[in-house]
Design an enzyme around this catalytic site. Structure first.
Site, PDB file in Angstrom:
ATOM      1  N   ASP A  85       0.856  -1.188   0.000  1.00  0.00           N
ATOM      2  CA  ASP A  85       0.000   0.000   0.000  1.00  0.00           C
ATOM      3  C   ASP A  85       0.893   1.240   0.000  1.00  0.00           C
ATOM      4  O   ASP A  85       1.826   1.316   0.819  1.00  0.00           O
ATOM      5  CB  ASP A  85      -0.868  -0.046   1.275  1.00  0.00           C
ATOM      6  CG  ASP A  85      -2.038   0.911   1.182  1.00  0.00           C
ATOM      7  OD1 ASP A  85      -1.814   2.093   0.845  1.00  0.00           O
ATOM      8  OD2 ASP A  85      -3.173   0.472   1.419  1.00  0.00           O
ATOM      9  N   LEU A 100       0.754   6.129  -9.854  1.00  0.00           N
ATOM     10  CA  LEU A 100      -0.596   5.949 -10.416  1.00  0.00           C
ATOM     11  C   LEU A 100      -1.543   5.309  -9.405  1.00  0.00           C
ATOM     12  O   LEU A 100      -2.708   5.050  -9.727  1.00  0.00           O
ATOM     13  CB  LEU A 100      -0.545   5.046 -11.669  1.00  0.00           C
ATOM     14  CG  LEU A 100      -0.240   5.709 -13.015  1.00  0.00           C
ATOM     15  CD1 LEU A 100       1.189   6.236 -13.063  1.00  0.00           C
ATOM     16  CD2 LEU A 100      -0.441   4.722 -14.150  1.00  0.00           C
ATOM     17  N   TYR A 172     -11.742  11.940  -3.784  1.00  0.00           N
ATOM     18  CA  TYR A 172     -10.884  11.773  -4.961  1.00  0.00           C
ATOM     19  C   TYR A 172     -10.407  13.144  -5.452  1.00  0.00           C
ATOM     20  O   TYR A 172      -9.201  13.378  -5.583  1.00  0.00           O
ATOM     21  CB  TYR A 172     -11.681  11.045  -6.041  1.00  0.00           C
ATOM     22  CG  TYR A 172     -10.918  10.720  -7.299  1.00  0.00           C
ATOM     23  CD1 TYR A 172     -10.036   9.638  -7.340  1.00  0.00           C
ATOM     24  CD2 TYR A 172     -11.095  11.472  -8.463  1.00  0.00           C
ATOM     25  CE1 TYR A 172      -9.352   9.320  -8.508  1.00  0.00           C
ATOM     26  CE2 TYR A 172     -10.419  11.156  -9.633  1.00  0.00           C
ATOM     27  CZ  TYR A 172      -9.544  10.085  -9.655  1.00  0.00           C
ATOM     28  OH  TYR A 172      -8.868   9.775 -10.812  1.00  0.00           O
ATOM     29  N   THR A 202      -9.950   8.251 -19.851  1.00  0.00           N
ATOM     30  CA  THR A 202      -9.194   7.360 -20.741  1.00  0.00           C
ATOM     31  C   THR A 202      -9.774   5.949 -20.664  1.00  0.00           C
ATOM     32  O   THR A 202     -10.242   5.522 -19.605  1.00  0.00           O
ATOM     33  CB  THR A 202      -7.710   7.373 -20.330  1.00  0.00           C
ATOM     34  OG1 THR A 202      -7.233   8.724 -20.449  1.00  0.00           O
ATOM     35  CG2 THR A 202      -6.865   6.476 -21.217  1.00  0.00           C
ATOM     36  N   ARG A 213     -17.112   2.532 -14.834  1.00  0.00           N
ATOM     37  CA  ARG A 213     -16.971   3.739 -15.655  1.00  0.00           C
ATOM     38  C   ARG A 213     -17.780   3.587 -16.938  1.00  0.00           C
ATOM     39  O   ARG A 213     -18.153   2.480 -17.331  1.00  0.00           O
ATOM     40  CB  ARG A 213     -15.490   4.003 -15.957  1.00  0.00           C
ATOM     41  CG  ARG A 213     -14.817   4.678 -14.785  1.00  0.00           C
ATOM     42  CD  ARG A 213     -13.369   4.959 -15.010  1.00  0.00           C
ATOM     43  NE  ARG A 213     -12.519   3.822 -14.712  1.00  0.00           N
ATOM     44  CZ  ARG A 213     -11.192   3.843 -14.765  1.00  0.00           C
ATOM     45  NH1 ARG A 213     -10.577   4.945 -15.112  1.00  0.00           N
ATOM     46  NH2 ARG A 213     -10.484   2.769 -14.488  1.00  0.00           N
TER      47      ARG A 213
HETATM   48  P1  NAD Z   1      -7.261   1.495 -11.789  1.00  0.00           P
HETATM   49  O1  NAD Z   1      -8.241   1.479 -10.661  1.00  0.00           O
HETATM   50  O2  NAD Z   1      -7.366   0.483 -12.851  1.00  0.00           O
HETATM   51  O3  NAD Z   1      -5.770   1.462 -11.251  1.00  0.00           O
HETATM   52  C1  NAD Z   1      -5.381   1.967 -10.000  1.00  0.00           C
HETATM   53  C2  NAD Z   1      -4.367   0.997  -9.403  1.00  0.00           C
HETATM   54  O4  NAD Z   1      -3.923   1.510  -8.135  1.00  0.00           O
HETATM   55  C3  NAD Z   1      -4.972  -0.382  -9.112  1.00  0.00           C
HETATM   56  O5  NAD Z   1      -4.113  -1.376  -9.592  1.00  0.00           O
HETATM   57  C4  NAD Z   1      -5.107  -0.430  -7.604  1.00  0.00           C
HETATM   58  O6  NAD Z   1      -5.071  -1.723  -7.082  1.00  0.00           O
HETATM   59  C5  NAD Z   1      -3.936   0.442  -7.183  1.00  0.00           C
HETATM   60  N1  NAD Z   1      -4.098   1.052  -5.850  1.00  0.00           N
HETATM   61  C6  NAD Z   1      -5.183   1.692  -5.355  1.00  0.00           C
HETATM   62  N2  NAD Z   1      -4.940   2.118  -4.117  1.00  0.00           N
HETATM   63  C7  NAD Z   1      -3.660   1.745  -3.818  1.00  0.00           C
HETATM   64  C8  NAD Z   1      -2.828   1.892  -2.668  1.00  0.00           C
HETATM   65  N3  NAD Z   1      -3.269   2.532  -1.573  1.00  0.00           N
HETATM   66  N4  NAD Z   1      -1.578   1.375  -2.706  1.00  0.00           N
HETATM   67  C9  NAD Z   1      -1.124   0.717  -3.807  1.00  0.00           C
HETATM   68  N5  NAD Z   1      -1.876   0.541  -4.923  1.00  0.00           N
HETATM   69  C10 NAD Z   1      -3.127   1.066  -4.930  1.00  0.00           C
HETATM   70  O7  NAD Z   1      -7.357   2.974 -12.411  1.00  0.00           O
HETATM   71  P2  NAD Z   1      -6.634   3.576 -13.693  1.00  0.00           P
HETATM   72  O8  NAD Z   1      -7.678   4.016 -14.644  1.00  0.00           O
HETATM   73  O9  NAD Z   1      -5.559   2.704 -14.160  1.00  0.00           O
HETATM   74  O10 NAD Z   1      -6.002   4.898 -13.056  1.00  0.00           O
HETATM   75  C11 NAD Z   1      -4.626   4.982 -12.736  1.00  0.00           C
HETATM   76  C12 NAD Z   1      -4.326   6.381 -12.199  1.00  0.00           C
HETATM   77  O11 NAD Z   1      -4.665   7.358 -13.173  1.00  0.00           O
HETATM   78  C13 NAD Z   1      -5.111   6.722 -10.931  1.00  0.00           C
HETATM   79  O12 NAD Z   1      -4.278   7.447 -10.063  1.00  0.00           O
HETATM   80  C14 NAD Z   1      -6.220   7.611 -11.440  1.00  0.00           C
HETATM   81  O13 NAD Z   1      -6.651   8.528 -10.470  1.00  0.00           O
HETATM   82  C15 NAD Z   1      -5.551   8.315 -12.617  1.00  0.00           C
HETATM   83  N6  NAD Z   1      -6.546   8.746 -13.615  1.00  0.00           N
HETATM   84  C16 NAD Z   1      -7.117   7.849 -14.462  1.00  0.00           C
HETATM   85  C17 NAD Z   1      -8.064   8.290 -15.373  1.00  0.00           C
HETATM   86  C18 NAD Z   1      -8.711   7.365 -16.363  1.00  0.00           C
HETATM   87  O14 NAD Z   1      -9.559   7.807 -17.123  1.00  0.00           O
HETATM   88  N7  NAD Z   1      -8.355   6.106 -16.446  1.00  0.00           N
HETATM   89  C19 NAD Z   1      -8.441   9.637 -15.408  1.00  0.00           C
HETATM   90  C20 NAD Z   1      -7.851  10.511 -14.502  1.00  0.00           C
HETATM   91  C21 NAD Z   1      -6.884  10.069 -13.620  1.00  0.00           C
HETATM   92  N1  UDP Z   2     -22.324   7.284 -16.783  1.00  0.00           N
HETATM   93  C1  UDP Z   2     -23.507   6.823 -17.329  1.00  0.00           C
HETATM   94  N2  UDP Z   2     -23.765   5.498 -17.233  1.00  0.00           N
HETATM   95  C2  UDP Z   2     -22.922   4.606 -16.652  1.00  0.00           C
HETATM   96  C3  UDP Z   2     -21.706   5.086 -16.113  1.00  0.00           C
HETATM   97  C4  UDP Z   2     -21.455   6.438 -16.187  1.00  0.00           C
HETATM   98  O1  UDP Z   2     -24.302   7.581 -17.881  1.00  0.00           O
HETATM   99  O2  UDP Z   2     -23.259   3.397 -16.629  1.00  0.00           O
HETATM  100  C5  UDP Z   2     -22.025   8.733 -16.908  1.00  0.00           C
HETATM  101  C6  UDP Z   2     -21.608   9.406 -15.605  1.00  0.00           C
HETATM  102  O3  UDP Z   2     -22.747   9.853 -14.886  1.00  0.00           O
HETATM  103  C7  UDP Z   2     -20.772  10.553 -16.137  1.00  0.00           C
HETATM  104  C8  UDP Z   2     -20.117   9.988 -17.399  1.00  0.00           C
HETATM  105  O4  UDP Z   2     -20.914   8.875 -17.773  1.00  0.00           O
HETATM  106  O5  UDP Z   2     -21.588  11.641 -16.513  1.00  0.00           O
HETATM  107  C9  UDP Z   2     -18.683   9.537 -17.185  1.00  0.00           C
HETATM  108  O6  UDP Z   2     -18.658   8.682 -16.057  1.00  0.00           O
HETATM  109  P1  UDP Z   2     -17.359   7.920 -15.551  1.00  0.00           P
HETATM  110  O7  UDP Z   2     -17.716   7.288 -14.248  1.00  0.00           O
HETATM  111  O8  UDP Z   2     -16.846   7.049 -16.633  1.00  0.00           O
HETATM  112  O9  UDP Z   2     -16.267   9.051 -15.343  1.00  0.00           O
HETATM  113  P2  UDP Z   2     -16.288  10.499 -14.633  1.00  0.00           P
HETATM  114  O10 UDP Z   2     -17.665  10.848 -14.188  1.00  0.00           O
HETATM  115  O11 UDP Z   2     -15.348  10.339 -13.494  1.00  0.00           O
HETATM  116  O12 UDP Z   2     -15.822  11.400 -15.702  1.00  0.00           O
END
Ligand code: NAD
Ligand code: UDP
Length: 349
Positions: A85, A100, A172, A202, A213
């Protein structure tokens, strides 16, 4: 006297650190720590770093990450996985850090908001401390959520955002904002080299089918001919970036010069409504799913689109993959995963 002594110790300390920094910058970083490396984005990053010949130490507590995301990397002698962690102090002989670690899906980060805040704040502190002690560069996966429900559209890095400090998304949003503050304070006070990516939505292969998501939900629902759950009326907008484009941006940002300490937006600037996304996924999967409307979650941002002019200018970066091409690859991934899960289920029944 005591004061002079401590100032002297600090200056020797800092001289040593800057000496180490010069030595390190002369060598390509070999050993890279990726926290959250078993997650969706982290596993793609580990893969890309290994393909560049780097050694990768992947640290993850497997809260939302899965070993199956990194299974194909474990036979590589340059890859090491450690279950830990980030809220506990991290000791590692590494030359670069990508942080990340943190669940990204609202469903998962809201399940234990206090844990989410600890991950963001204590995780950032522990990793910044490691970067300070070793005199190395550190990258933070920040988020478009720092802009909250934005009043400025599209969002440039200079916009301070509109964030609720005590709503369901705050653990968050505010956690990531606090992490940015810590990064800047370590940069100002200890001269730690920082790289902050503000990531916009993403998607791609290796998202969890139960991630919650929008892209993963809609694709899984469409492939199973289940109702597509739109929250609200579907008029809210998001800009969806394919994972390969984002990882290109991460690597370019990390390789950028020391002077680029500003946060940098990374995302696809093409904006879609959630309804348009649902229609496109139904079309690409040939699904018989129907669209159903559910209540909009509290504080759900109305619109979101990155201004990526800073990334274009400083990193020569822009996304290349269109939504429809990226969705096709993601649909193929989920189709394979659901078929495999159905086989496993049939075998155990
Ligand atoms: P994800 O949930 O798939 O990956 C997050 C990873 O972090 C997981 O493997 C989880 O087990 C690990 N984790 C969580 N808490 C932890 C802790 N306390 N110690 C060690 N490991 C821990 O999410 P993701 O989409 O891969 O996102 C990765 C990063 O990018 C995150 O920090 C997220 O906030 C950021 N991010 C992602 C998106 C996106 O659209 N995917 C957008 C904005 C920011
Ligand atoms: N959303 C939706 N249906 C779903 C999941 C999400 O309409 O089953 C909507 C959610 O309310 C938001 C947008 O899609 O307006 C993106 O949601 P997500 O959770 O992917 O990301 P974030 O809100 O963090 O951008």
């Amino acid at each position: 006297m005591k004061k002079i002594h401590s100032a002297f110790v600090t200056s020797i300390d800092e001289a040593r650190l800057s000496e180490r920094r010069v030595l390190r910058s002369a060598l390509a970083p070999r050993r890279v720590l990726v926290t959250g490396g078993a997650g969706f984005l982290g596993s793609h990053l580990c893969e890309r770093l290994l393909s560049q010949g780097r050694e990768v130490l992947c640290l993850d507590n497997l809260l939302t990450g899965r070993l199956s995301n990194i299974e194909h990397l474990t036979s590589d002698p340059k890859f090491t996985f450690v279950r830990q962690d980030v809220a506990s102090p991290v000791a590692a002989e590494v030359d670069e850090i990508y942080n990340l670690a943190c669940p990204a899906s609202p469903r998962h980060y809201q399940a234990d908001p206090i844990q989410t805040m600890k991950t963001n704040v204590l995780g950032a502190l522990n990793l910044l401390e490691l970067a300070r002690q070793r005199g190395i560069k550190i990258f933070q996966a920040s988020t478009s959520e720092v802009y909250g429900d934005p009043h400025v559209h599209p969002q440039p890095e200079s916009y301070w955002g509109n964030v609720n400090p005590f709503g369901p998304r705050s653990c968050y949003d505010e956690g990531k904002r606090c992490a940015e503050t810590l990064f800047f304070d370590f940069h100002a006070k200890h001269d730690v080299e920082i790289k902050i990516a503000r990531i916009f939505n993403t998607y791609g292969p290796r998202m969890r089918p139960d991630d919650g998501r929008v892209v993963s939900n809609f694709i899984v629902q469409a492939l199973q001919n289940e109702d597509i759950t739109i929250y609200g009326d579907g008029s809210q907008t998001r800009s969806f970036c394919f994972v390969d484009d984002l990882i290109d941006g991460f690597l370019k940002l990390m390789a950028s010069g020391r002077s680029l300490a500003s946060p940098v937006n990374l995302g696809n600037p093409v904006e879609f409504t959630v309804l348009e996304l649902a229609e496109q996924i139904i079309d690409l999967t040939g699904s018989r799913s129907k669209i159903v409307l559910h209540p909009l979650p509290v504080d759900d941002p109305r619109q979101r689109r990155p201004d990526i002019s800073l990334a274009a200018r400083e990193l020569d970066w822009a996304p290349k993959v269109s939504l429809s091409d990226g969705l096709k690859q993601t649909i193929r991934y989920f189709d394979g995963l659901l078929t495999q899960q159905a086989h496993e289920h049939a075998e155990t029944a």
